[in-house]
Design an enzyme around this catalytic site. Structure first.
Site, mmCIF file in Angstrom:
data_model
loop_
_atom_site.group_PDB
_atom_site.id
_atom_site.type_symbol
_atom_site.label_atom_id
_atom_site.label_comp_id
_atom_site.label_asym_id
_atom_site.label_seq_id
_atom_site.Cartn_x
_atom_site.Cartn_y
_atom_site.Cartn_z
ATOM 1 N N ASP A 1 -2.369 -0.552 18.436
ATOM 2 C CA ASP A 1 -1.771 0.329 17.415
ATOM 3 C C ASP A 1 -1.739 1.783 17.909
ATOM 4 O O ASP A 1 -0.723 2.468 17.781
ATOM 5 C CB ASP A 1 -2.595 0.206 16.117
ATOM 6 C CG ASP A 1 -2.111 1.137 15.026
ATOM 7 O OD1 ASP A 1 -1.142 0.779 14.330
ATOM 8 O OD2 ASP A 1 -2.695 2.225 14.868
ATOM 9 N N LYS B 1 1.538 4.231 18.650
ATOM 10 C CA LYS B 1 1.740 5.550 18.042
ATOM 11 C C LYS B 1 1.893 6.625 19.114
ATOM 12 O O LYS B 1 2.750 7.504 19.005
ATOM 13 C CB LYS B 1 0.563 5.887 17.126
ATOM 14 C CG LYS B 1 0.545 5.039 15.858
ATOM 15 C CD LYS B 1 -0.757 5.257 15.134
ATOM 16 C CE LYS B 1 -0.824 4.506 13.833
ATOM 17 N NZ LYS B 1 -2.188 4.445 13.308
ATOM 18 N N GLY C 1 -3.536 5.306 4.588
ATOM 19 C CA GLY C 1 -3.807 5.173 3.168
ATOM 20 C C GLY C 1 -2.566 5.417 2.343
ATOM 21 O O GLY C 1 -1.567 5.969 2.823
ATOM 22 N N THR D 1 0.828 -1.214 0.000
ATOM 23 C CA THR D 1 0.000 0.000 0.000
ATOM 24 C C THR D 1 0.864 1.266 0.000
ATOM 25 O O THR D 1 0.694 2.148 -0.843
ATOM 26 C CB THR D 1 -0.910 -0.007 1.250
ATOM 27 O OG1 THR D 1 -1.656 -1.214 1.234
ATOM 28 C CG2 THR D 1 -1.858 1.170 1.262
HETATM 29 N N1 LIG Z 1 -1.109 1.259 4.973
HETATM 30 C C1 LIG Z 1 -1.092 2.398 5.656
HETATM 31 O O1 LIG Z 1 -2.001 3.237 5.527
HETATM 32 C C2 LIG Z 1 0.045 2.723 6.584
HETATM 33 C C3 LIG Z 1 0.065 3.962 7.251
HETATM 34 C C4 LIG Z 1 1.144 4.292 8.083
HETATM 35 C C5 LIG Z 1 2.167 3.370 8.260
HETATM 36 N N2 LIG Z 1 2.105 2.153 7.626
HETATM 37 C C6 LIG Z 1 3.208 1.228 7.831
HETATM 38 O O2 LIG Z 1 3.899 1.057 6.586
HETATM 39 C C7 LIG Z 1 4.455 -0.248 6.497
HETATM 40 C C8 LIG Z 1 3.946 -0.918 5.222
HETATM 41 O O3 LIG Z 1 2.538 -0.986 5.267
HETATM 42 P P1 LIG Z 1 1.665 -1.410 3.976
HETATM 43 O O4 LIG Z 1 0.254 -1.151 4.358
HETATM 44 O O5 LIG Z 1 2.232 -0.782 2.752
HETATM 45 O O6 LIG Z 1 1.938 -2.994 3.943
HETATM 46 P P2 LIG Z 1 1.612 -4.036 2.774
HETATM 47 O O7 LIG Z 1 0.597 -3.452 1.837
HETATM 48 O O8 LIG Z 1 1.349 -5.334 3.426
HETATM 49 O O9 LIG Z 1 3.001 -4.129 1.955
HETATM 50 C C9 LIG Z 1 4.151 -4.732 2.493
HETATM 51 C C10 LIG Z 1 5.171 -4.910 1.382
HETATM 52 O O10 LIG Z 1 6.384 -5.436 1.931
HETATM 53 C C11 LIG Z 1 6.702 -6.692 1.319
HETATM 54 N N3 LIG Z 1 7.204 -7.556 2.404
HETATM 55 C C12 LIG Z 1 6.668 -7.725 3.638
HETATM 56 N N4 LIG Z 1 7.441 -8.582 4.363
HETATM 57 C C13 LIG Z 1 8.456 -8.960 3.570
HETATM 58 C C14 LIG Z 1 9.575 -9.829 3.730
HETATM 59 N N5 LIG Z 1 9.783 -10.496 4.878
HETATM 60 N N6 LIG Z 1 10.440 -9.970 2.709
HETATM 61 C C15 LIG Z 1 10.232 -9.306 1.540
HETATM 62 N N7 LIG Z 1 9.190 -8.468 1.314
HETATM 63 C C16 LIG Z 1 8.311 -8.291 2.325
HETATM 64 C C17 LIG Z 1 5.416 -7.195 0.713
HETATM 65 O O11 LIG Z 1 5.719 -8.051 -0.400
HETATM 66 P P3 LIG Z 1 4.539 -8.650 -1.345
HETATM 67 O O12 LIG Z 1 4.098 -7.486 -2.202
HETATM 68 O O13 LIG Z 1 5.201 -9.701 -2.136
HETATM 69 O O14 LIG Z 1 3.475 -9.137 -0.405
HETATM 70 C C18 LIG Z 1 4.745 -5.872 0.284
HETATM 71 O O15 LIG Z 1 5.251 -5.463 -0.976
HETATM 72 C C19 LIG Z 1 4.054 -0.948 7.800
HETATM 73 O O16 LIG Z 1 5.083 -0.821 8.743
HETATM 74 C C20 LIG Z 1 2.821 -0.167 8.260
HETATM 75 O O17 LIG Z 1 2.625 -0.211 9.652
HETATM 76 C C21 LIG Z 1 1.088 1.829 6.787
#
Ligand SMILES: NC(=O)c1ccc[n+]([C@@H]2O[C@H](COP(=O)([O-])OP(=O)(O)OC[C@H]3O[C@@H](n4cnc5c(N)ncnc54)[C@H](OP(=O)(O)O)[C@@H]3O)[C@@H](O)[C@H]2O)c1
Length: 323
Positions: free
Chosen positions: A198, A202, A297, A14
Site C-alpha cells: 500500500d 501511494k 478514516g 467508510t
Molecule cells: N477507508 C479509508 O480510510 C480510506 C482512505 C483513503 C482511501 N481509501 C480508498 O477509498 C476507497 C473506498 O474505501 P472504503 O474504506 O470506504 O471501502 P468500504 O468501506 O469497503 O466501502 C466500499 C463500498 O463500495 C461498495 N462496493 C464495493 N465493490 C462494489 C461492487 N463491485 N459493486 C457495487 N458496490 C461495491 C460497497 O458496497 P456494500 O456497502 O454493499 O458492501 C461499499 O458501500 C478504496 O479505494 C480505498 O482504498 C480509503
C-alpha cells in the site's frame, strides 16, 4: 444563488458514508461560500437493503444504472480494480468529471486515466487516494509547481504506523494488528498494509506528481517480522521504528523504496502517532516542507473528496465563464 450539482456516489462504505455526513455538515457553507449545493442522485452498493439515513430510492446495486444516471460528477469510493476502473473510464470517455480515492487503481492506471480525462476535457480528482486528510496531492501538483523536488520521504500507511506505535506502548505484533482491526484501520486481511504494498502504491502516485522522470524501480519490504524487543531496543537507543517510504532521484529516473527504518527520535516522522501520516518534501527552492495529519478514516478522507468536488465545481464554472 447556488447551483445544484448532481453527484453519483459509487460505494457507500467508510469513505462514502463519511462524505455523506460531511456534505450535510458543510452544506450551508458550500452554498454560502462556494455557491454550490451538491445533490446525491444515485448511490451504488453491493448488498441491497435499507441503510440508515439514506433514501432507498437513490440506492442501486446495478453499476450500469449508477453510472448512466445523469450527473455532473461521479465519486468512485468503492475500491477494487476492475469494476471501478471500467466505471471511471465510462464516465471520463463522455467528458464527465470524476473524483476517486482508489490508490490501487491509480498506482497502475493514473497516467492512462489522466490522459483520457485531459483528452475529454474532464476533471479527474484524487486528493483522497493518498494520506486521507493530508492535502499532499494538491500541494505537489499546484502549490509546488514551481519547485524542482529532490526527494520525498513519508509515513504514508496509517495502519503500519498504528501497529508500530502501539508496540511502543507494549503490545506484541499480533495484539497491535488486532487492535488496528478493532479500530477499523486494518482490513480483515492487512497484508497490503504490512507488506509495504500500500505504501509503495501511494509513493508511486506521489512520485509521478513530484518528479518529471520515470520510476525506474520500486522496492519494498514488510514489517511482519518486527518484535516487541526490536521496538524496545530501538527506543532505548533514542530512535524509533517506522515504516518509511522514500522516493529519490537515481541514475536515469526515480527509485521508490518502502521498509522498516530506525529513525532518530527528533526526526519529523518520529512524532507521528497512531494512524497519522506525514510526508517530508525536499526541493531546491524550499528546503524541507513537512505535511502531517490524519492519513485515513472516514471524515479525514471524505474531506479530501469534498475538496475535489469543490475544485471541480470551480473549474466547471470557470470553463462556462470562458465559453
Ligand atoms: N477507508 C479509508 O480510510 C480510506 C482512505 C483513503 C482511501 N481509501 C480508498 O477509498 C476507497 C473506498 O474505501 P472504503 O474504506 O470506504 O471501502 P468500504 O468501506 O469497503 O466501502 C466500499 C463500498 O463500495 C461498495 N462496493 C464495493 N465493490 C462494489 C461492487 N463491485 N459493486 C457495487 N458496490 C461495491 C460497497 O458496497 P456494500 O456497502 O454493499 O458492501 C461499499 O458501500 C478504496 O479505494 C480505498 O482504498 C480509503
Amino acid at each position: 444563488v447556488s447551483r445544484a450539482l448532481r453527484v453519483v456516489l459509487l460505494g457507500c462504505g467508510t469513505v462514502g458514508r463519511g462524505f455523506l455526513e460531511l456534505l450535510e455538515r458543510e452544506r450551508p457553507r458550500l452554498i454560502r461560500r462556494h455557491g454550490i449545493d451538491p445533490q446525491v442522485v444515485r448511490i451504488l452498493v453491493r448488498r441491497p437493503g435499507l441503510r440508515d439515513g439514506i433514501d432507498p430510492a437513490v440506492v442501486t446495486t446495478s453499476p450500469l444504472d449508477a453510472i448512466d444516471t445523469p450527473a455532473d460528477i461521479v465519486l468512485e469510493l468503492m475500491g477494487g480494480l476492475h469494476t471501478a476502473g471500467a466505471l471511471i473510464r465510462r464516465a471520463l470517455v463522455r467528458g464527465q468529471s470524476v473524483v476517486t480515492a482508489n490508490k490501487a487503481l491509480l498506482a497502475t492506471a493514473a497516467d492512462e486515466l489522466a490522459a483520457l480525462a485531459s483528452k475529454k476535457g474532464a476533471f479527474l480528482g484524487f486528493e483522497a487516494a493518498v494520506c486521507g486528510g493530508v492535502p499532499i496531492i494538491r500541494t505537489l501538483r499546484d502549490s509546488l509547481a514551481g519547485v524542482s523536488i529532490t526527494s520525498l520521504e513519508g509515513v504514508v500507511n496509517g495502519t503500519c504506523n498504528y501497529i508500530l506505535t502501539r508496540m511502543e506502548r507494549g503490545s506484541s505484533y499480533v495484539e497491535a494488528v488486532q487492535a488496528a482491526r478493532e479500530c477499523g484501520f486494518a482490513e480483515a486481511d492487512p497484508s497490503m498494509d504490512v507488506s509495504g504494498e500500500d505504501a509503495a502504491q501511494k509513493m508511486t502516485i506521489l512520485s509521478r506528481l513530484a518528479f518529471d522522470e520515470p520510476i525506474r524501480r520500486v522496492e519494498r519490504s514488510g514489517i511482519e517480522r518486527v518484535t516487541r524487543a526490536d521496538v524496545a531496543a530501538t527506543r532505548a537507543g533514542g530512535s524509533v521504528l517506522r515504516q518509511v517510504a522514500v522516493a529519490q532521484r537515481v541514475a536515469g529516473g526515480i527509485s521508490v523504496s518502502v521498509g522498516l527504518r530506525s529513525i532518530s527520535g527528533t526526526h519529523p516522522l518520529a512524532r507521528l502517532d497512531g494512524e497519522e501520516n506525514g510526508v517530508i518534501i525536499r526541493g531546491e527552492a524550499i528546503g524541507e516542507l513537512v505535511l502531517t495529519g490524519r492519513g485515513a478514516g472516514s471524515l479525514p478522507t471524505a474531506s479530501a473528496v469534498l475538496a475535489d468536488v469543490i475544485a471541480c465545481a470551480g473549474e466547471r464554472e470557470g470553463r462556462k465563464a470562458a465559453a
